[in-house]
Design a protein around this motif. Structure first.
Motif, mmCIF file in Angstrom:
data_model
loop_
_atom_site.group_PDB
_atom_site.id
_atom_site.type_symbol
_atom_site.label_atom_id
_atom_site.label_comp_id
_atom_site.label_asym_id
_atom_site.label_seq_id
_atom_site.Cartn_x
_atom_site.Cartn_y
_atom_site.Cartn_z
ATOM 1 N N PHE A 36 0.870 -1.181 0.000
ATOM 2 C CA PHE A 36 0.000 0.000 0.000
ATOM 3 C C PHE A 36 0.903 1.226 0.000
ATOM 4 N N PRO A 37 1.569 1.494 -1.149
ATOM 5 C CA PRO A 37 2.558 2.582 -1.180
ATOM 6 C C PRO A 37 1.989 3.968 -0.885
ATOM 7 N N GLU A 38 0.677 4.170 -1.100
ATOM 8 C CA GLU A 38 0.079 5.493 -0.868
ATOM 9 C C GLU A 38 -0.206 5.760 0.609
ATOM 10 N N ALA A 39 -0.142 4.741 1.444
ATOM 11 C CA ALA A 39 -0.464 4.911 2.866
ATOM 12 C C ALA A 39 0.563 5.825 3.535
ATOM 13 N N ARG A 40 0.080 6.598 4.507
ATOM 14 C CA ARG A 40 0.946 7.527 5.233
ATOM 15 C C ARG A 40 1.989 6.768 6.052
ATOM 16 N N LYS A 41 1.577 5.681 6.705
ATOM 17 C CA LYS A 41 2.492 4.822 7.455
ATOM 18 C C LYS A 41 2.554 3.485 6.719
ATOM 19 N N PRO A 42 3.685 2.758 6.808
ATOM 20 C CA PRO A 42 3.797 1.497 6.073
ATOM 21 C C PRO A 42 2.639 0.546 6.400
ATOM 22 N N ALA A 43 1.979 0.062 5.346
ATOM 23 C CA ALA A 43 0.797 -0.775 5.529
ATOM 24 C C ALA A 43 0.620 -1.708 4.344
ATOM 25 N N TYR A 44 -0.245 -2.679 4.528
ATOM 26 C CA TYR A 44 -0.666 -3.576 3.452
ATOM 27 C C TYR A 44 -2.162 -3.387 3.226
ATOM 28 N N LYS A 45 -2.592 -3.657 1.989
ATOM 29 C CA LYS A 45 -4.013 -3.757 1.672
ATOM 30 C C LYS A 45 -4.372 -5.232 1.776
ATOM 31 N N LEU A 46 -5.425 -5.529 2.514
ATOM 32 C CA LEU A 46 -5.863 -6.909 2.686
ATOM 33 C C LEU A 46 -7.262 -7.093 2.114
ATOM 34 N N LEU A 47 -7.515 -8.278 1.539
ATOM 35 C CA LEU A 47 -8.859 -8.694 1.168
ATOM 36 C C LEU A 47 -9.150 -9.912 2.028
ATOM 37 N N ILE A 48 -10.203 -9.810 2.854
ATOM 38 C CA ILE A 48 -10.501 -10.825 3.860
ATOM 39 C C ILE A 48 -11.874 -11.435 3.581
ATOM 40 N N ASP A 49 -11.923 -12.770 3.570
ATOM 41 C CA ASP A 49 -13.176 -13.497 3.325
ATOM 42 C C ASP A 49 -13.824 -13.848 4.659
ATOM 43 N N PHE A 50 -15.002 -13.259 4.910
ATOM 44 C CA PHE A 50 -15.737 -13.497 6.151
ATOM 45 C C PHE A 50 -16.890 -14.483 5.955
ATOM 46 N N GLY A 51 -16.848 -15.280 4.904
ATOM 47 C CA GLY A 51 -17.894 -16.278 4.676
ATOM 48 C C GLY A 51 -19.066 -15.711 3.900
ATOM 49 N N PRO A 52 -20.072 -16.574 3.642
ATOM 50 C CA PRO A 52 -21.156 -16.195 2.730
ATOM 51 C C PRO A 52 -22.041 -15.047 3.206
ATOM 52 N N THR A 53 -22.232 -14.871 4.494
ATOM 53 C CA THR A 53 -23.139 -13.825 4.975
ATOM 54 C C THR A 53 -22.538 -12.437 4.828
ATOM 55 N N ILE A 54 -21.278 -12.265 5.212
ATOM 56 C CA ILE A 54 -20.625 -10.956 5.173
ATOM 57 C C ILE A 54 -19.835 -10.770 3.881
#
Length: 123
Positions: A36-54
């Motif tokens: 996530f190079p645009e972030a102000r502090k070093p960070a990652y972009k995550l995609l998280i699977d919360f199952g079928p409901t969410i």
């Protein structure tokens, strides 16, 4: 929202159980992680699977000190799923991924010690 990362800080004020129930904390599996190079502090972009409901939700996490990108995919994490989305740089962060500070204040992710079904709610 101010987060207190000081482990020596006094406990927060007493709340009713209803306040705890209002915060929806779920478990999900990281399915993708990228820098996530645009972030102000070093960070990652995550995609998280919360199952079928969410479903799948995006999150920004300042976890670059303890985690390499290639180690994140498949890891289960806990996140607050009912905060309003927050614009962080060019991405919309939809959930707050949870962690604890290490002795230097760097984030250590909070995750179950054994695999559990995605979407399970913390109680």
């Amino acid at each position: 929202m101010h987060m207190n990362h000081d482990p020596a800080a006094a406990p927060a004020e007493t709340i009713g159980f209803d306040h705890f129930l209002a915060v929806d904390i779920r478990v999900g599996t990281i399915v993708a992680a990228e820098t996530f190079p645009e972030a102000r502090k070093p960070a990652y972009k995550l995609l998280i699977d919360f199952g079928p409901t969410i479903g799948r939700k995006r999150s920004s996490a300042q976890i670059t000190e303890h985690y390499a990108l290639e180690d994140l995919s498949g890891m289960q994490v806990a996140a607050v799923v009912n905060f309003p989305p927050r614009q962080i740089g060019k991405m919309m962060s939809e959930v707050l991924t949870l962690g604890f500070p290490d002795e230097d204040g760097k984030v250590v992710l909070f995750h179950p010690s054994v695999p559990v079904p995605n979407g399970g709610r913390l109680f």
